[in-house]
Design a protein around this motif. Sequence first.
Motif, short mmCIF file in Angstrom:
data_model
loop_
_atom_site.label_atom_id
_atom_site.label_comp_id
_atom_site.label_asym_id
_atom_site.label_seq_id
_atom_site.Cartn_x
_atom_site.Cartn_y
_atom_site.Cartn_z
N SER A 98 1.03 -0.99 0.00
CA SER A 98 -0.09 -0.76 -0.14
C SER A 98 1.29 1.17 -0.10
N HIS A 99 1.86 1.53 0.51
CA HIS A 99 2.90 2.64 0.90
C HIS A 99 3.78 2.72 -0.67
N LEU A 100 3.49 1.71 -1.60
CA LEU A 100 4.29 2.05 -2.81
C LEU A 100 3.52 2.15 -3.30
N THR A 101 4.20 3.34 -4.77
CA THR A 101 3.57 3.40 -6.19
C THR A 101 3.12 2.42 -6.94
N VAL A 102 2.28 2.32 -8.11
CA VAL A 102 2.75 1.08 -8.84
C VAL A 102 3.13 0.93 -9.24
N LEU A 103 4.50 2.56 -9.66
CA LEU A 103 5.85 1.68 -10.50
C LEU A 103 6.44 1.08 -9.68
N ASP A 104 6.59 1.32 -7.92
CA ASP A 104 7.13 0.50 -7.20
C ASP A 104 7.26 -0.39 -6.87
N ASN A 105 5.47 -0.97 -6.72
CA ASN A 105 5.65 -1.87 -6.23
C ASN A 105 6.04 -3.19 -7.37
N VAL A 106 5.70 -2.74 -8.94
CA VAL A 106 6.38 -3.10 -9.68
C VAL A 106 8.00 -3.76 -9.50
#
Length: 660
Positions: A98-106
């Motif tokens: 949850s605390h990561l952006t869409v890009l960071d989740n990848v």
Amino acid sequence: MAFLELKNIYKSYYLDKEEFPVLKGINLQFDRGEFVSILGESGGGKSTLMNIIGGLDRNFEGEVLVNGKILDHKKEKQLDSYRRATVGYIYQSYNLISHLTVLDNVLVALDMTTLTKEERRKRALELLDKVGLSEQVKKHPNHLSGGQKQRVAIARALASDPQIIIADEPTGALDAQNTKEVLALLDEIARDGKLVIAVTHSQEVADNGTRIVHLADGKIDGDERLRPVYPIPEDPTEITPRVLPAMASYRTAFKHLTYNFWRNSLIMLGTAIGIFAVLLFSGLGNGINGYIQNQINSLANPQAITVFKNTTGKKMTQEQIQSSLGQTMAANPQSMTISDHNIDRLRKLDNVSSVQPGIMVSAFQLDYNGKKQSGTSLSTWSKAITSNSIKQGHKPKNGEIVLTKQQAIQLSSAKNYKQMVGKTIHLSFTWIDGNNNPVPVSGNFKVAGITEGASAGTSITYSTMRALLQKANAATAANFVTVNVTNLDNVQGVANKIDNLRGSNNKRILGAITVGSILKTVNTYVSLASTVLASIAGISLLVSALMIIVTMYMSVSERTKEIGILRALGERKKDIRRLFTSESVFIGLFSAILALLIVAVVTVIINHALYGLIKYNIVQITVGNVIFAIVIAIVISFIAALLPARRAANLNPIDALAAD
């Protein structure tokens, strides 16, 4: 040869001693290019089978072979490497961080590859574009729809280019349109030569694959081929995996810290207040020590040692020498004389720059315009006295005398005492001759200056004193000596040598008094007081440590699912520990910086308020204090995080993924 093979897989759960079999002898083979649907009702063992295939479940019987090699589920490091390099997960509940952006989740999956930073970012953006999310890369998961979240999960599963994609009920939370799109993506992944295994209870979803394996009551009761296996591309992509770099853990920890900044800021403020209190009291101790040293050094030379006769022959402390000095000087002044031989011995000591003989008179009288004033200590001027002690006039020359402020007031008035400089006064005292008989001594002297301070008294030059005594046929032997040391560090060493000088009878003959030792004693008390105060302030650091421990335990509870996700992606226990300890260290570091800012402001305020009164900056924060503050904050925060971080690392990935 099958790419993935399961042989005789048995799995049971136990409630107390009662066994509940879940998998009852599973034998399956899978090839790349397949889109296999594991179909069955809830409780049939589908998820347990997927956890075994994905390297999350280690407690079972049977064998899992990948490319013909046995995957040893007893070896945790081998499983971590397997998940990192071979498996990608897609979950029904998305399991995004949850605390990561869409890009960071990848990117969190790409951090465990050998791609450069630019290559990782480029691949993540390409995958998000492929799943139709190129416009959403900066958003957090809570701003996405269910279909968008699932696409992010698919992009993350594909990021490190794994050969096996495990999809656990990938369409269970999606509407019809999103279900259709996700199934199309999974089929496209299989066309790229990957092995896609989807767990589902929906026959409609299963029909979209190339093969359906039906699982019921822990057994395979159907294995249907719907379409041929997709051919494997001739030039498949390959991304080399690696263990997670420490810097990646630090980045993730920092992002979580900033995401929950306001909550963490309260912890940082509490820790900063404790560090601030320790810094302030340490700075006060430094300032008070410096102020006392400055005051003493302004009146007396710390590199000068005053030497007197040791009349006891035993070791004497400086306090004992000073207390017996006046009494012995008055009762038997002849016994206090120091021979020329012993003065020469002082000159020969190492680290001695000069030796000045001196004469001290224990009682004298001053006369001026009919006013008389009695004094208790008249001595010859030496390097032990600094010119700073003279507040009016200058140090004495031949035929001149320096008075104390109190003497000048008594000989004139409190209003006009400064006008005594330049006036001529009469000095008289009683001394002894060579036969130890009393001899009256007197003379007129011009007042050269007026001193202030306990260590500065009435003084004339040594040559003037000898001339005065010779004129009265009195003894002129020195009864004290001023020894000047080359540097401050050698003062105590020279003083010890002087104290240990012995006569022919092996008794001690001299005693040394140093300003440095007096200063050291005072500073010891001040340091003790400041240490006690700093220790009391340090209690708040312990409270801060407890706050950090509680915060980290709360963070572990809140991020249990995230821990499971990271373990499923291939992060090691070590990486999980580092994730939480590094976040705690960030809290400690920022607390120290905040404390330094607070103490800087408070220091300026206090010093400004008191400078007009004492002409000295009473709070002095040293570089050592700053380094100590930063180090102690980091150490406390690191230690406070060890137990919560260990608990996080030891969580079972399967249990962590199942957490709410």
